[in-house]
Design an enzyme around this catalytic site. Structure first.
Site, PDB file in Angstrom:
ATOM      1  N   ASP A 128      42.813  47.974  41.660  1.00 49.34           N
ATOM      2  CA  ASP A 128      41.555  48.298  42.169  1.00 49.34           C
ATOM      3  C   ASP A 128      41.266  47.647  43.719  1.00 49.34           C
ATOM      4  O   ASP A 128      40.614  48.595  44.318  1.00 49.34           O
ATOM      5  CB  ASP A 128      40.444  47.774  41.221  1.00 49.34           C
ATOM      6  CG  ASP A 128      40.442  46.245  41.139  1.00 49.34           C
ATOM      7  OD1 ASP A 128      41.473  45.635  41.429  1.00 49.34           O
ATOM      8  OD2 ASP A 128      39.740  45.723  40.151  1.00 49.34           O
TER       9      ASP A 128
ATOM     10  N   ASP B 204      39.030  35.026  40.935  1.00 44.48           N
ATOM     11  CA  ASP B 204      39.339  35.210  39.510  1.00 44.48           C
ATOM     12  C   ASP B 204      40.234  34.240  38.671  1.00 44.48           C
ATOM     13  O   ASP B 204      39.872  33.949  37.522  1.00 44.48           O
ATOM     14  CB  ASP B 204      39.925  36.641  39.354  1.00 44.48           C
ATOM     15  CG  ASP B 204      38.916  37.647  39.701  1.00 44.48           C
ATOM     16  OD1 ASP B 204      37.723  37.640  39.720  1.00 44.48           O
ATOM     17  OD2 ASP B 204      39.503  38.907  40.509  1.00 44.48           O
TER      18      ASP B 204
END
Length: 866
Positions: free
Chosen positions: A56, A464
């Protein structure tokens, strides 16, 4: 003769303040293996072992079967077009397997200033051409796991379709992706948005056209396929069909309503279209879903949902091309206790699951997880049943069965690519083995980096997955930072004189958001928080490790004595300031906000404004120089005040570094041999060129050390040199992980056994990276004569039919096997004893031997010694 290949420019003239030169570096990834969301995996239907993955925010990759690794394909994307690192779809051509296409663009709202594009390659992604689109694409937008939005006609491969977001509809190319036009006959641009009220435009965007599937049974080679199915983000009208090669379209009758069709795949031999549905676009959310089968000949629909009451959506849909009727689908949004994968061998009449309760909370699994190659995937967790560690996955929107091998399957998660090579054991009651299949695919977003003078060479703060301590950058660490596990690391620092003392800050939903280590980051202890903290912010450690200053989100700047103790609000400093510590004086801390540098000489208790006139807008990052009290370098800003500044009086005054037009990071490494000042590294624009630069003379002159093939999009978060290895630099990226570079030098091949007599040049040719069908090489030529070269021509002949595809630091042309390299202006003159270095990427097949002879201006050069 072929036209000259594009090269970067640089200013002319001898080194002077602000001028640049170039050096050849070898670049690699600091190994983490994965670390981000992989929403798409695509196998070529005509050539075995040819597969691609899209991410992404981190570009696209090609599978290398010989090494079972992924090769990055979009590292050439530069700063000004960073949005092209977000890949919304990828398509591989089964008529001509050398062709591959990528639809790129990261955000459809204002966060990405550029429009999207379709990139096309005729050499499997080694080089690309760009077709710009008149609208944006969203590789990192809601719904990015649906697809594929880009598809190639399997019979007439010059025809491609692209599903667009934001109400822009369906687009078509009839010239192999070079130009695109809207399919005006397509009736529905979609209408679904995750949150129509979102003022940022992120969640409120119409997710648009989400997949295109051809029925290859309705075409013949050379003629356009007649029947095409298209998925639309519209819960009442999710699937459309054309039976006249895209001239007209109609809503597929009898289709289910109330859900979005994430995926649509067709078994042309069996005449069955399989569809996976969810109530949202994903990739995180989804509380209901279904799986349906459409009989393309009878025109009938059948609900084949494998779960009678799903609390999640379905995606990750794949068909075994060797065994029609064998289908797999994922419950992509089943976060707890785990994702679910379903498999049928009879077209959906009966399904089996990857795991079942036996009974709750115990589980019986059809798989065994082996994460020994990436042990951090266990997250250091020890959950209670029915959860397990490592998890089978989450956000599992990509799952593909190898069309040539029924035993191989890969699937993407929010952190890695998993796969198996014994999939058919599932059907006979055995357990399949699932392992990471992700080596080479590095997808972390990097927020901060430090390289202490002792202990581990690199510590990182990552989005993350928190961050890692790398004792060896060529190996995957056993675990990310734990105790606590931040959802994202935002900042870290070490004590300048006591590098075993380390502090880090980050995001965590329920805190704590700060942690301390006294063993160089090997183990951690959580600290207390002042009231009001909502995020990690920035943190700094005193030179002797006795104090810490923290500027967290939501609570203003605070200081504490000793790790993990009570925090006291600092005085005289604005909330949200970026904080750093002097590397020598343990009582001195610095804070920057709103164009002013604030200084504390009492350990962070009080700050006094000092230098002003610094960038008041735009992000600013600054660092204190190791071993030099009061030496600061500050990078950042925006139009009008953008560049690099230096202070040698503890922030009382700053001087702008001349020639640096823009700078976004600054870091320090080991001084060059004979130099008296630390080596500087920056991601900047100098001499009109954006790149990674190095200075060995305190900013008087700069050397560009990356090249046009190695740009990695946006590199503006952090940079640091290695204090123990001259020339080594660690560079942050936003989705391509941590890259590190070392000077290539000029080792070249073995010395020429019969060197030319009286040669006035010496040359070295070195292949620095090689992959299937492609390679990178560096060339260095040295003037060993007694007079300067005022213009030069280096030449060689390839022995194995190699072809140059892109070059840098020289103008390269090729005619047949013969290659000529010419200067690019700033390196026209080469003094006696000096050398010029340049590099290129190329293609090869069969063999890739170096040229036996290199010449300069027609004179054969001696071969440089390793």
């Amino acid at each position: 003769m072929a036209p000259a290949l594009s090269t970067p420019s640089a200013p002319a003239g001898a080194p002077a303040p602000g001028t640049t030169s170039a050096d050849t570096y070898t670049w690699k990834n600091v190994r983490i293996d994965g670390g981000g969301f992989v929403p798409g995996i695509v196998f070529n239907r005509a050539e075995k072992d040819l597969a691609y993955a899209r991410t992404d925010i981190g570009g696209a990759y090609r599978w290398q079967q010989s090494t079972k690794t992924w090769t990055p394909l979009l590292d050439h994307v530069g700063w000004d077009r960073w949005g092209h690192t977000g890949v919304v779809s990828i398509a591989t051509d089964s008529v001509d397997p050398d062709r591959v296409y990528a639809a790129v663009g990261t955000y459809t709202n204002s966060w990405d200033p550029g429009n999207g594009a379709v990139l096309r390659s005729t050499d499997r992604g080694a080089t690309w051409r760009t077709a710009d689109l008149p609208f944006k694409l969203g590789g990192n937008m809601p719904g990015r796991g649906m697809g594929e939005r880009l598809a190639i006609d399997p019979h007439r491969n010059g025809v491609l379709y692209l599903g667009a977001p934001s109400g822009h509809g369906l687009w078509r190319s009839t010239d192999a992706g070079a130009t695109w036009s809207k399919v005006t006959a397509f009736p529905n641009p979609g209408n679904h948005a995750q949150d129509p009220t979102d003022p940022s435009g992120y969640a409120s965007d119409n997710q648009g056209i989400v997949w295109v599937t051809f029925d290859e049974s309705t075409g013949t080679p050379g003629s356009a396929t007649r029947t095409i199915y298209v998925g639309v983000a519209d819960k009442e009208n999710a699937v459309y069909r054309s039976t006249d090669a895209g001239a007209t379209w109609s809503r597929l009758p009898g289709q289910p309503t109330g859900l979005l069709a994430h995926k649509g795949i067709l078994d042309a031999r069996g005449g069955r279209l399989y569809l996976a549905y969810s109530d949202t676009g994903g990739p995180y959310d989804g509380a209901d879903g279904a799986v349906w089968r459409y009989d393309t000949k009878a025109g009938t629909w059948q609900d084949i949902t494998p779960d009678t009451d799903p609390y999640y959506g379905f995606s990750g849909l794949s068909l075994d091309r060797q065994r029609p009727g064998t289908v797999m689908v994922t419950g992509y949004s089943a976060w707890w206790p785990d994702t679910q994968i379903f498999r049928t061998t009879d077209g959906g009449t009966n399904w089996t699951r990857a795991w079942d309760f036996s009974p709750y909370p115990d589980r019986t699994d059809r798989y065994t997880m082996d994460v020994s190659s990436s042990p951090w995937l266990g997250w250091g967790a020890n959950p209670s049943p029915p959860e397990k560690s490592p998890k089978l996955g989450w956000m599992t929107e990509a799952l593909e069965i190898d069309p040539f091998d029924s035993d191989r399957m890969m699937y993407g998660t929010g952190a890695t690519v998993y796969g198996t090579e014994d999939l058919t054991r599932w059907d006979t009651g055995g357990r399949i083995t699932i392992r990471p299949m992700v080596r080479g695919l590095e997808e972390t977003a990097v927020n901060d980096l430090v390289s202490p003078p002792s202990g581990a060479p690199l510590l990182s703060a990552l989005g993350d997955i928190g961050g890692f301590r790398h004792t060896d950058v060529t190996k995957v660490p056993a675990m990310m930072f734990t105790s606590p596990n931040f959802t994202s690391g935002t900042s870290l620092d070490y004590a300048g004189a006591r590098p075993d003392t380390v502090v880090r800050a980050g995001h965590l939903d329920a805190g704590p958001r700060i942690a301390f280590s006294t063993d160089n980051g090997a183990t951690w202890s959580p600290g207390q928080e002042p009231a009001g903290v909502s995020g990690g912010g920035t943190v700094a450690a005193a030179a002797d490790g006795s104090r810490f200053v923290w500027s967290p989100d939501g609570a203003g700047v605070h200081w504490t004595s000793g790790p993990g103790g009570t925090w006291t609000a600092s005085r005289g400093v604005p909330a949200g300031a970026v904080v750093e510590a002097d590397r020598v004086d343990p009582r001195t801390f610095y804070a920057f906000a709103g164009g002013t540098l604030h200084v504390s000489t009492d350990g962070g208790a009080t700050f006094t404004p000092k230098a002003t006139g610094l960038p008041a807008t735009g992000p600013v990052r600054f660092q204190a120089v190791p071993g030099r009290a009061g030496h600061l370098w500050l990078a950042g800003g925006a139009a009008g005040a953008y560049g690099l500044w230096r202070s040698t009086d503890a922030g009382t005054t700053f001087t702008k570094v001349p020639g640096v037009e823009e700078a976004d990071t600054i870091g320090f490494g080991k001084a060059a041999p004979g130099a008296s000042y630390d080596t500087l590294y920056t991601s900047a624009r100098i001499g009109g060129v954006r790149g990674i630069f190095r200075s060995t003379d305190a900013g008087a002159s700069w050397t560009r050390i990356n090249d046009d093939a190695h740009q990695w999009g946006w590199t503006g978060a952090a940079i640091t040199g290695d204090p123990r290895v001259f020339g080594r630099v660690y560079v942050s990226t936003n989705g391509r992980g941590i890259v590190y570079g070392d000077p290539s030098g000029s080792p070249g091949p073995d010395p020429d056994p019969d060197p030319p007599t009286g040669a006035t040049c010496e040359a070295a040719y070195r292949v620095t990276n090689q992959w299937q069908g492609g390679f990178q090489a560096d060339v260095t030529v040295r003037n060993t004569g007694t007079t300067a070269w005022n213009g030069w021509r280096a030449a060689w002949a390839f022995p194995d039919g190699q072809r140059v595809t892109q070059g840098w630091n020289a103008a390269l042309t090729q005619s047949g096997a013969e290659v000529t390299a010419a200067p690019v202006g700033w390196n026209t003159r080469v003094e006696p004893g000096a050398a010029v270095a340049f590099g290129f990427t190329g293609s090869w097949s069969g063999a890739n031997r170096p040229p036996p002879v290199l010449t300069v201006d027609g004179t054969r050069c001696a071969t440089a010694s390793p």
